[in-house]
Design a protein around this motif. Structure first.
Motif, PDB file in Angstrom:
ATOM      1  N   MET A  92       0.885  -1.121   0.459  1.00 41.67           N
ATOM      2  CA  MET A  92      -0.186   0.077   0.382  1.00 41.67           C
ATOM      3  C   MET A  92       0.955   1.322   0.087  1.00 41.67           C
ATOM      4  SD  MET A  92      -2.472   1.018   2.129  1.00 41.67           S
ATOM      5  CE  MET A  92      -1.509   1.958   4.025  1.00 41.67           C
ATOM      6  N   LYS A  93       0.497   2.088  -0.894  1.00 41.96           N
ATOM      7  CA  LYS A  93       0.750   3.490  -0.444  1.00 41.96           C
ATOM      8  C   LYS A  93       0.084   4.573  -0.503  1.00 41.96           C
ATOM      9  CE  LYS A  93       5.258   2.820  -3.590  1.00 41.96           C
ATOM     10  NZ  LYS A  93       5.839   2.805  -4.712  1.00 41.96           N
ATOM     11  N   ILE A  94       0.331   5.672   0.175  1.00 41.94           N
ATOM     12  CA  ILE A  94      -0.206   6.388   0.303  1.00 41.94           C
ATOM     13  C   ILE A  94      -0.116   7.970   0.216  1.00 41.94           C
ATOM     14  CG2 ILE A  94      -1.537   7.958   2.089  1.00 41.94           C
ATOM     15  CD1 ILE A  94      -0.849   6.116   4.497  1.00 41.94           C
ATOM     16  N   TYR A  95      -0.923   8.556  -1.355  1.00 46.48           N
ATOM     17  CA  TYR A  95      -0.304   9.754  -1.404  1.00 46.48           C
ATOM     18  C   TYR A  95      -1.216  11.216  -1.356  1.00 46.48           C
ATOM     19  CZ  TYR A  95       1.747   6.580  -5.167  1.00 46.48           C
ATOM     20  OH  TYR A  95       2.721   6.129  -5.581  1.00 46.48           O
ATOM     21  N   GLY A  96      -0.597  12.392  -1.277  1.00 47.92           N
ATOM     22  CA  GLY A  96      -2.139  13.798  -1.167  1.00 47.92           C
ATOM     23  C   GLY A  96      -0.753  14.817  -1.675  1.00 47.92           C
ATOM     24  N   TYR A  97      -1.848  15.634  -1.367  1.00 44.58           N
ATOM     25  CA  TYR A  97      -1.668  17.060  -2.403  1.00 44.58           C
ATOM     26  C   TYR A  97      -1.522  18.548  -1.110  1.00 44.58           C
ATOM     27  CZ  TYR A  97      -3.157  13.747  -6.571  1.00 44.58           C
ATOM     28  OH  TYR A  97      -3.292  13.035  -7.342  1.00 44.58           O
ATOM     29  N   LYS A  98      -1.476  18.574  -0.892  1.00 42.59           N
ATOM     30  CA  LYS A  98      -1.392  20.305  -0.694  1.00 42.59           C
ATOM     31  C   LYS A  98      -2.471  20.979  -0.697  1.00 42.59           C
ATOM     32  CE  LYS A  98       3.612  21.502   0.581  1.00 42.59           C
ATOM     33  NZ  LYS A  98       4.556  21.914   1.001  1.00 42.59           N
ATOM     34  N   ASN A  99      -2.743  21.808   0.258  1.00 45.04           N
ATOM     35  CA  ASN A  99      -4.454  22.558  -0.162  1.00 45.04           C
ATOM     36  C   ASN A  99      -3.884  23.794  -0.630  1.00 45.04           C
ATOM     37  OD1 ASN A  99      -6.903  23.332  -0.317  1.00 45.04           O
ATOM     38  ND2 ASN A  99      -6.957  22.996   2.378  1.00 45.04           N
ATOM     39  N   THR A 100      -3.323  24.015  -1.779  1.00 44.96           N
ATOM     40  CA  THR A 100      -3.217  24.979  -2.451  1.00 44.96           C
ATOM     41  C   THR A 100      -3.507  25.566  -3.532  1.00 44.96           C
ATOM     42  OG1 THR A 100      -1.840  23.948  -4.133  1.00 44.96           O
ATOM     43  CG2 THR A 100      -0.434  24.968  -1.841  1.00 44.96           C
ATOM     44  N   GLU A 101      -3.651  27.482  -4.538  1.00 45.69           N
ATOM     45  CA  GLU A 101      -3.877  27.600  -4.846  1.00 45.69           C
ATOM     46  C   GLU A 101      -3.933  26.588  -6.096  1.00 45.69           C
ATOM     47  OE1 GLU A 101      -7.532  28.861  -5.082  1.00 45.69           O
ATOM     48  OE2 GLU A 101      -6.829  28.517  -2.510  1.00 45.69           O
ATOM     49  N   LEU A 102      -2.975  25.875  -6.901  1.00 51.83           N
ATOM     50  CA  LEU A 102      -2.628  25.168  -7.717  1.00 51.83           C
ATOM     51  C   LEU A 102      -3.419  24.773  -8.785  1.00 51.83           C
ATOM     52  CD1 LEU A 102       0.306  23.334  -6.974  1.00 51.83           C
ATOM     53  CD2 LEU A 102      -0.213  25.403  -7.430  1.00 51.83           C
ATOM     54  N   THR A 103      -3.525  25.198 -10.413  1.00 56.91           N
ATOM     55  CA  THR A 103      -4.564  24.791 -11.270  1.00 56.91           C
ATOM     56  C   THR A 103      -3.811  23.490 -11.001  1.00 56.91           C
ATOM     57  OG1 THR A 103      -2.614  25.004 -13.230  1.00 56.91           O
ATOM     58  CG2 THR A 103      -4.250  26.896 -12.684  1.00 56.91           C
ATOM     59  N   PRO A 104      -5.570  22.475 -11.703  1.00 51.06           N
ATOM     60  CA  PRO A 104      -5.377  20.827 -11.361  1.00 51.06           C
ATOM     61  C   PRO A 104      -3.982  20.602 -12.146  1.00 51.06           C
ATOM     62  CG  PRO A 104      -7.760  21.512 -11.938  1.00 51.06           C
ATOM     63  CD  PRO A 104      -6.598  23.068 -11.947  1.00 51.06           C
ATOM     64  N   GLU A 105      -3.930  21.129 -13.249  1.00 53.82           N
ATOM     65  CA  GLU A 105      -2.610  21.068 -14.377  1.00 53.82           C
ATOM     66  C   GLU A 105      -1.010  20.649 -13.436  1.00 53.82           C
ATOM     67  OE1 GLU A 105      -4.364  23.800 -15.922  1.00 53.82           O
ATOM     68  OE2 GLU A 105      -6.059  22.568 -15.896  1.00 53.82           O
ATOM     69  N   ASP A 106      -0.628  21.726 -12.653  1.00 56.11           N
ATOM     70  CA  ASP A 106       0.127  22.023 -11.814  1.00 56.11           C
ATOM     71  C   ASP A 106       0.113  21.536 -10.864  1.00 56.11           C
ATOM     72  OD1 ASP A 106       0.833  24.046 -13.300  1.00 56.11           O
ATOM     73  OD2 ASP A 106       0.231  25.715 -11.965  1.00 56.11           O
ATOM     74  N   ILE A 107      -1.113  20.465 -10.388  1.00 54.67           N
ATOM     75  CA  ILE A 107      -0.667  19.570  -8.705  1.00 54.67           C
ATOM     76  C   ILE A 107      -0.167  18.225  -9.090  1.00 54.67           C
ATOM     77  CG2 ILE A 107      -2.544  18.279  -7.257  1.00 54.67           C
ATOM     78  CD1 ILE A 107      -4.629  20.274  -7.870  1.00 54.67           C
ATOM     79  N   VAL A 108       0.534  18.245  -8.122  1.00 50.97           N
ATOM     80  CA  VAL A 108       1.739  16.313  -8.761  1.00 50.97           C
ATOM     81  C   VAL A 108       1.815  16.059  -7.215  1.00 50.97           C
ATOM     82  CG1 VAL A 108       4.287  15.516  -8.789  1.00 50.97           C
ATOM     83  CG2 VAL A 108       3.021  17.716  -9.931  1.00 50.97           C
ATOM     84  N   PRO A 109       1.330  14.592  -7.193  1.00 50.45           N
ATOM     85  CA  PRO A 109       1.201  13.843  -5.964  1.00 50.45           C
ATOM     86  C   PRO A 109       1.886  13.522  -5.751  1.00 50.45           C
ATOM     87  CG  PRO A 109       0.565  12.318  -8.057  1.00 50.45           C
ATOM     88  CD  PRO A 109       0.843  13.928  -8.697  1.00 50.45           C
ATOM     89  N   ASP A 110       2.893  13.681  -3.620  1.00 45.72           N
ATOM     90  CA  ASP A 110       3.584  13.348  -3.505  1.00 45.72           C
ATOM     91  C   ASP A 110       3.122  11.862  -2.699  1.00 45.72           C
ATOM     92  OD1 ASP A 110       5.261  15.568  -4.080  1.00 45.72           O
ATOM     93  OD2 ASP A 110       4.476  16.687  -2.080  1.00 45.72           O
ATOM     94  N   GLU A 111       4.054  11.192  -2.794  1.00 45.55           N
ATOM     95  CA  GLU A 111       4.288  10.181  -1.729  1.00 45.55           C
ATOM     96  C   GLU A 111       4.099   9.947   0.011  1.00 45.55           C
ATOM     97  OE1 GLU A 111       5.480   5.635  -1.278  1.00 45.55           O
ATOM     98  OE2 GLU A 111       6.187   6.625  -2.845  1.00 45.55           O
ATOM     99  N   LEU A 112       3.841  10.028   0.405  1.00 45.72           N
ATOM    100  CA  LEU A 112       2.961  10.617   2.098  1.00 45.72           C
ATOM    101  C   LEU A 112       3.860   8.998   2.918  1.00 45.72           C
ATOM    102  CD1 LEU A 112      -0.285  12.079   1.637  1.00 45.72           C
ATOM    103  CD2 LEU A 112       1.689  13.011   1.686  1.00 45.72           C
ATOM    104  N   ALA A 113       3.750   9.504   4.044  1.00 47.57           N
ATOM    105  CA  ALA A 113       5.075   8.988   5.665  1.00 47.57           C
ATOM    106  C   ALA A 113       3.637   8.205   6.123  1.00 47.57           C
ATOM    107  CB  ALA A 113       6.349   9.925   5.631  1.00 47.57           C
ATOM    108  N   GLU A 114       2.872   9.640   6.350  1.00 49.72           N
ATOM    109  CA  GLU A 114       1.795   9.723   7.296  1.00 49.72           C
ATOM    110  C   GLU A 114       0.509  10.404   6.973  1.00 49.72           C
ATOM    111  OE1 GLU A 114       1.076  11.104  12.192  1.00 49.72           O
ATOM    112  OE2 GLU A 114       3.633   9.630  11.786  1.00 49.72           O
ATOM    113  N   ILE A 115      -0.422   9.515   7.561  1.00 55.18           N
ATOM    114  CA  ILE A 115      -1.945  10.763   7.488  1.00 55.18           C
ATOM    115  C   ILE A 115      -2.792  10.929   8.207  1.00 55.18           C
ATOM    116  CG2 ILE A 115      -2.266  10.072   5.239  1.00 55.18           C
ATOM    117  CD1 ILE A 115      -4.468   8.096   5.793  1.00 55.18           C
ATOM    118  N   THR A 116      -3.228  11.925   9.140  1.00 52.06           N
ATOM    119  CA  THR A 116      -3.667  12.351   9.969  1.00 52.06           C
ATOM    120  C   THR A 116      -5.621  12.138   9.512  1.00 52.06           C
ATOM    121  OG1 THR A 116      -1.882  12.505  11.369  1.00 52.06           O
ATOM    122  CG2 THR A 116      -4.481  13.233  12.031  1.00 52.06           C
TER     123      THR A 116
END
Length: 81
Positions: free
Chosen positions: A1-25
């Motif tokens: 299993m891998k967990i991915y996430g995106y920062k809550n920023t004002e980027l356009t959908p084309e500029d959003i790149v997923p990051d693999e996360l080490a932890e989620i809350t």
């Protein structure tokens, strides 16, 4: 299993790149956690029954009470255990 996430920023959908996360809350109520757990179990059942046709599902598409929340998506992994 891998967990991915995106920062809550004002980027356009084309500029959003997923990051693999080490932890989620999850900051959630007990009722929300039960709804999320039910969603995950249902997605696992559907993944098994729909076999190769199943790709992903959004919590807010299944439960409209999560429409204003961050997107919670389950996605089929390429590896099966």
């Amino acid at each position: 299993m891998k967990i991915y996430g995106y920062k809550n920023t004002e980027l356009t959908p084309e500029d959003i790149v997923p990051d693999e996360l080490a932890e989620i809350t999850l900051a959630a109520s007990s009722q929300e956690l039960r709804k999320i757990a039910s969603f995950i179990l249902s997605a696992a059942d559907d993944m098994e029954h729909e076999n190769s046709n199943w790709e992903h599902r959004h919590l807010s598409d299944v439960d409209k009470s999560f429409e204003g929340s961050p997107q919670f998506v389950v996605y089929r992994s390429n590896t099966q255990n």
